[in-house]
Design a protein around this motif. Structure first.
Motif, PDB file in Angstrom:
ATOM      1  N   HIS A  44       0.845  -1.372   0.066  1.00  0.00           N
ATOM      2  CA  HIS A  44      -0.011   0.475   0.206  1.00  0.00           C
ATOM      3  C   HIS A  44       0.523   1.291   0.174  1.00  0.00           C
ATOM      4  O   HIS A  44       0.070   2.109  -0.946  1.00  0.00           O
ATOM      5  N   TYR A  93       2.051   1.554  -3.686  1.00  0.00           N
ATOM      6  CA  TYR A  93       0.495   2.405  -4.523  1.00  0.00           C
ATOM      7  C   TYR A  93       0.575   3.243  -4.121  1.00  0.00           C
ATOM      8  O   TYR A  93       0.217   4.317  -5.267  1.00  0.00           O
ATOM      9  N   ASP A  94       0.762   3.771  -2.759  1.00  0.00           N
ATOM     10  CA  ASP A  94       0.540   4.853  -1.994  1.00  0.00           C
ATOM     11  C   ASP A  94       1.052   5.853  -3.072  1.00  0.00           C
ATOM     12  O   ASP A  94       0.745   7.232  -3.349  1.00  0.00           O
ATOM     13  N   GLY A 108       1.036   5.821  -6.482  1.00  0.00           N
ATOM     14  CA  GLY A 108      -0.168   6.765  -7.525  1.00  0.00           C
ATOM     15  C   GLY A 108      -0.502   8.351  -6.711  1.00  0.00           C
ATOM     16  O   GLY A 108      -0.758   9.367  -7.548  1.00  0.00           O
ATOM     17  N   ARG A 109      -0.305   8.706  -6.072  1.00  0.00           N
ATOM     18  CA  ARG A 109       0.060  10.031  -5.642  1.00  0.00           C
ATOM     19  C   ARG A 109       0.814  11.312  -6.463  1.00  0.00           C
ATOM     20  O   ARG A 109       0.277  12.236  -6.477  1.00  0.00           O
ATOM     21  N   GLY A 152      -1.259  11.447  -8.931  1.00  0.00           N
ATOM     22  CA  GLY A 152      -2.322  12.408  -8.690  1.00  0.00           C
ATOM     23  C   GLY A 152      -1.773  13.686  -9.446  1.00  0.00           C
ATOM     24  O   GLY A 152      -1.923  14.387  -9.847  1.00  0.00           O
ATOM     25  N   ILE A 153      -0.662  14.230  -8.419  1.00  0.00           N
ATOM     26  CA  ILE A 153       0.258  15.166  -8.523  1.00  0.00           C
ATOM     27  C   ILE A 153       0.382  15.572  -9.333  1.00  0.00           C
ATOM     28  O   ILE A 153       0.186  17.221  -9.631  1.00  0.00           O
ATOM     29  N   SER A 202      -1.538  16.909 -11.565  1.00  0.00           N
ATOM     30  CA  SER A 202      -2.983  17.848 -11.155  1.00  0.00           C
ATOM     31  C   SER A 202      -2.061  19.035 -10.985  1.00  0.00           C
ATOM     32  O   SER A 202      -2.946  19.841 -10.567  1.00  0.00           O
ATOM     33  N   ALA A 203      -1.084  19.256  -9.925  1.00  0.00           N
ATOM     34  CA  ALA A 203      -0.954  20.647  -9.560  1.00  0.00           C
ATOM     35  C   ALA A 203      -0.876  21.615 -10.507  1.00  0.00           C
ATOM     36  O   ALA A 203      -0.458  21.655 -11.732  1.00  0.00           O
ATOM     37  N   ARG A 252      -3.471   5.976 -16.147  1.00  0.00           N
ATOM     38  CA  ARG A 252      -3.719   5.522 -14.425  1.00  0.00           C
ATOM     39  C   ARG A 252      -3.268   4.739 -14.126  1.00  0.00           C
ATOM     40  O   ARG A 252      -2.613   3.501 -14.793  1.00  0.00           O
ATOM     41  N   ARG A 293      -5.231  19.516  -6.847  1.00  0.00           N
ATOM     42  CA  ARG A 293      -3.840  18.572  -5.785  1.00  0.00           C
ATOM     43  C   ARG A 293      -5.201  17.208  -5.518  1.00  0.00           C
ATOM     44  O   ARG A 293      -4.635  16.453  -5.119  1.00  0.00           O
ATOM     45  N   GLY A 330      -6.447  14.709  -7.859  1.00  0.00           N
ATOM     46  CA  GLY A 330      -4.963  14.460  -7.772  1.00  0.00           C
ATOM     47  C   GLY A 330      -4.889  13.055  -6.450  1.00  0.00           C
ATOM     48  O   GLY A 330      -4.660  12.257  -6.798  1.00  0.00           O
ATOM     49  N   ILE A 331      -5.025  12.980  -6.049  1.00  0.00           N
ATOM     50  CA  ILE A 331      -4.565  12.759  -4.494  1.00  0.00           C
ATOM     51  C   ILE A 331      -5.541  12.271  -3.388  1.00  0.00           C
ATOM     52  O   ILE A 331      -5.201  10.451  -3.887  1.00  0.00           O
ATOM     53  N   GLY A 347      -7.822  10.550  -5.863  1.00  0.00           N
ATOM     54  CA  GLY A 347      -8.410   9.970  -6.448  1.00  0.00           C
ATOM     55  C   GLY A 347      -6.806   9.009  -6.784  1.00  0.00           C
ATOM     56  O   GLY A 347      -7.380   7.888  -7.492  1.00  0.00           O
ATOM     57  N   SER A 348      -6.286   8.925  -5.929  1.00  0.00           N
ATOM     58  CA  SER A 348      -4.808   7.545  -6.639  1.00  0.00           C
ATOM     59  C   SER A 348      -4.299   7.595  -5.162  1.00  0.00           C
ATOM     60  O   SER A 348      -3.715   6.363  -5.536  1.00  0.00           O
ATOM     61  N   ALA A 349      -4.427   8.123  -4.084  1.00  0.00           N
ATOM     62  CA  ALA A 349      -3.642   7.728  -2.738  1.00  0.00           C
ATOM     63  C   ALA A 349      -4.190   6.227  -2.222  1.00  0.00           C
ATOM     64  O   ALA A 349      -5.902   5.930  -2.727  1.00  0.00           O
ATOM     65  N   HIS A 350      -3.344   5.749  -1.977  1.00  0.00           N
ATOM     66  CA  HIS A 350      -3.384   3.940  -1.309  1.00  0.00           C
ATOM     67  C   HIS A 350      -3.866   4.020  -0.053  1.00  0.00           C
ATOM     68  O   HIS A 350      -3.657   2.501   0.173  1.00  0.00           O
ATOM     69  N   SER A 351      -3.269   4.911   0.717  1.00  0.00           N
ATOM     70  CA  SER A 351      -3.369   5.507   2.493  1.00  0.00           C
ATOM     71  C   SER A 351      -3.625   6.772   2.572  1.00  0.00           C
ATOM     72  O   SER A 351      -2.681   7.689   2.480  1.00  0.00           O
ATOM     73  N   MET A 352      -4.989   6.388   3.601  1.00  0.00           N
ATOM     74  CA  MET A 352      -4.714   8.103   3.908  1.00  0.00           C
ATOM     75  C   MET A 352      -5.919   8.503   5.495  1.00  0.00           C
ATOM     76  O   MET A 352      -6.760   7.417   5.588  1.00  0.00           O
ATOM     77  N   GLU A 363      -6.416  14.601   6.818  1.00  0.00           N
ATOM     78  CA  GLU A 363      -6.058  14.517   5.354  1.00  0.00           C
ATOM     79  C   GLU A 363      -7.014  15.019   4.618  1.00  0.00           C
ATOM     80  O   GLU A 363      -7.122  15.418   3.769  1.00  0.00           O
ATOM     81  N   THR A 386      -6.023   2.864   4.682  1.00  0.00           N
ATOM     82  CA  THR A 386      -5.271   1.836   3.938  1.00  0.00           C
ATOM     83  C   THR A 386      -7.042   1.977   2.692  1.00  0.00           C
ATOM     84  O   THR A 386      -7.588   2.310   1.992  1.00  0.00           O
ATOM     85  N   LEU A 387      -8.110   1.327   3.588  1.00  0.00           N
ATOM     86  CA  LEU A 387     -10.060   1.432   3.472  1.00  0.00           C
ATOM     87  C   LEU A 387     -10.292   2.162   2.818  1.00  0.00           C
ATOM     88  O   LEU A 387     -10.917   3.265   2.162  1.00  0.00           O
ATOM     89  N   GLU A 399      -9.020   3.628  -0.666  1.00  0.00           N
ATOM     90  CA  GLU A 399      -9.666   2.961  -1.411  1.00  0.00           C
ATOM     91  C   GLU A 399     -11.437   3.668  -1.990  1.00  0.00           C
ATOM     92  O   GLU A 399     -11.630   3.448  -2.797  1.00  0.00           O
ATOM     93  N   ARG A 434     -10.820   6.724  -3.652  1.00  0.00           N
ATOM     94  CA  ARG A 434     -10.553   6.104  -5.083  1.00  0.00           C
ATOM     95  C   ARG A 434     -11.572   6.505  -5.475  1.00  0.00           C
ATOM     96  O   ARG A 434     -11.985   6.125  -6.980  1.00  0.00           O
ATOM     97  N   THR A 435     -12.445   5.070  -5.278  1.00  0.00           N
ATOM     98  CA  THR A 435     -13.705   3.843  -5.794  1.00  0.00           C
ATOM     99  C   THR A 435     -14.652   4.913  -6.454  1.00  0.00           C
ATOM    100  O   THR A 435     -15.021   5.356  -7.459  1.00  0.00           O
TER     101      THR A 435
END
Lengths: 358, 358
Positions: free
Chosen positions: A250, A253-254, A257-258, A261-262, A265-266, A340, B258, B261-262, B264-269, B273, B325-326, B329, B332-333
């Protein structure tokens, strides 16, 4: 094959530079201005006449280059930061493909380098060795049978050779093993430095590994030893990546992905953030989290988003804020329409699946 | 029309709560457990029998609710954090649409609230006033002709009413005017608090504005005054947004881009945030930088990505890391396939154009 792929993924570029001086002529740092000018006038046409320079890109006295052009050459690793500060009496000759460049009256009368993408130290050594040999037929180098080639700084006496490779090591950085590796490499008599050489930061997780010693060892031995250590570092980097993907998918991929994404779009981004995010995308390409994305696109952005390159594309003088805006716009535009990243999903039963998002 | 739109963009929700106590019965904080249980047993069916509670969602004694369910109700603003800590002898009754909730034996015997999206304080006051009137025909409230309704805490004596609105004020935060506004609002005798009331942080740039005083002023006057101040805050927020778009468009497009972007693509948050980025996306929707995106989708994520809501969707107990993580997800979804933000571009001649990216 695996090693070849790994090398090209992890080794950004290989470089060999040779330091040479003219016999009976004071080193540039001790020479009078008139002496330096005489040396430049003598050497510049000789360098231009070598086989490598048949198709010239640049042959200039340093006072003939503007501050912006000098900075551009630094960002392309074609001249040193120190040389960019030089003016009358110093010069630079660069071939059209920018694979060979010769600085005249930097710290030594001649600093010549060959640089190529990927891991090919023997090859670049061969290229610059040929330039050196051609010049040696036309001028007499300062050479001592006991010490070898004489140079302004004692750390270069002997072969006058510094062989180096730029390594992209995000895995070791994310795995927090990089300091351990740097210490181990130092103990083997090799130096690890940042993106622009000694005393600079490892921006974008790029590290320069080079030989320290120039005395008492043949060039080919030095290169062979360096090659061996680089292959070991590559292996450690590969292991770190496998371990991260296994243990902290994770997180990887995080980060990837970030970054995607950044960057996509920044609207404002400084150079350091851009390099670090491009580094994460490059890792994403290597790990096939970003399938179908060209590594060369990222490597290109790594160069073109640096301050002087940005300034070159603008008409007026850019403020730092305007540079950040332009940098973000160039990256956003370049990444538009790129696929993506793949997504990593953990099912609620704990099962793992890497799912493409296209 | 403009005001109506602005209200709904900026005011997330309106709420009125009334504090009531039974005559001749000790307040919950002083009552013995048996007394509290008797009060609960008496009040719970009466509350359930009110018109608003015909379609019930929840009617429970607090010891009948698990820690997770209690936390869920806190995250939906249906019970207070303090009430979530209660057990035997306290209870809660909530209607099906979750627009009305009544806490029994919180700090007072009855704490009843109505909550609705957007700015509609009169309306929610009307709703809870009706519940209050129905109950008043069945029980005798502690009431003093001189002081009004008596409450456990002197700050509620009188009307027992707290009217509040949740305001989304990213413009004032980005414009660095928020502290000034908070101070001005405080001087008008109103309180400004964070997302979960007193002593909490303004996560996601959401601020709660409420009346401080409950003595010597009719409910309708208090609400009218609060309404007036909220309209002034809305105007300041609108002005801040116009000013930012005019003076710092890149900053705004950068923040919104940003965030998109974030998310839509982060895998941990983490939760903080997520709320702050969702706030930037909400601003993007308001400013039409994110055309075609539904504000309700973002407001929904604001609630469903909070810890207890996340835990509710999972089968096993989630660690903080698994929650992050969830959360990533789910977001993102939810955002998959939503349109990309519009881009702001400054031409090299300095001309501005807002260009859609679709």
């Amino acid at each position: 094959m695996k090693t070849e792929n790994s090398s090209n993924r992890i080794v950004v570029s290989s470089r060999v530079r040779l330091a040479r001086n003219l016999r009976g002529t004071p080193f540039p740092g001790w020479a009078k201005k008139a002496d330096r000018q005489r040396v430049l006038e003598m050497l510049q046409p000789l360098v231009e006449s070598t086989g490598e320079m048949k198709e010239l890109s640049v042959s200039k006295s340093m006072d003939g280059l503007g501050a912006l052009d000098k900075q551009l050459l630094v960002e392309r690793h074609l001249i040193s930061r120190e040389h960019a500060a030089k003016n009358v009496g110093s010069g630079v000759v660069i071939n059209q493909s920018e694979s060979v460049s010769v600085m005249i009256n930097e710290e030594d009368h001649l600093r010549m380098q060959a640089i190529r993408p990927g891991l090919q130290l023997q090859k670049v050594h061969g290229i610059i060795d040929k330039v050196d040999s051609e010049l040696e037929t036309k001028v007499e180098y300062a050479f001592s049978p006991k010490h070898g080639y004489l140079t302004a700084c004692p750390t270069n006496v002997g072969t006058g050779m510094r062989a180096s490779a730029m390594l992209h090591l995000p895995g070791l950085v994310l795995h927090e093993q990089i300091n351990q590796i740097i210490q181990a490499v130092n103990k083997l008599g090799l130096a690890v430095r940042g993106l622009y050489g000694e005393g600079t930061e490892a921006l974008g997780n790029v590290f320069q590994v080079s030989n320290q010693s120039t005395l008492g060892e043949k060039e080919s031995n030095v290169i062979e030893r360096l090659n061996k250590v680089i292959h070991q570092i590559i292996e450690h980097e590969e292991n770190a990546r496998v371990s991260l993907l296994d243990k902290k998918p994770h997180m990887i991929y995080d980060q990837v992905g970030r970054a995607h994404g950044i960057l996509g779009s920044a609207h404002s981004m400084n150079s350091k953030e851009a390099m670090n995010l491009l580094s994460m995308m490059r890792l994403g390409v290597d790990l096939e989290i970003l399938p179908g994305l060209d590594r060369a696109l990222l490597d290109g952005l790594f160069i073109t988003t640096q301050p002087a390159h940005l300034q070159k594309t603008a008409t007026g003088k850019l403020s730092a804020e305007e540079r950040d805006t332009l940098r973000a716009e160039i990256i956003r535009t370049a990444l538009k329409g790129t696929p993506r990243p793949r997504e990593f999903k953990t099912g609620q039963d704990g099962s793992k699946e890497g799912k493409s998002n296209e």
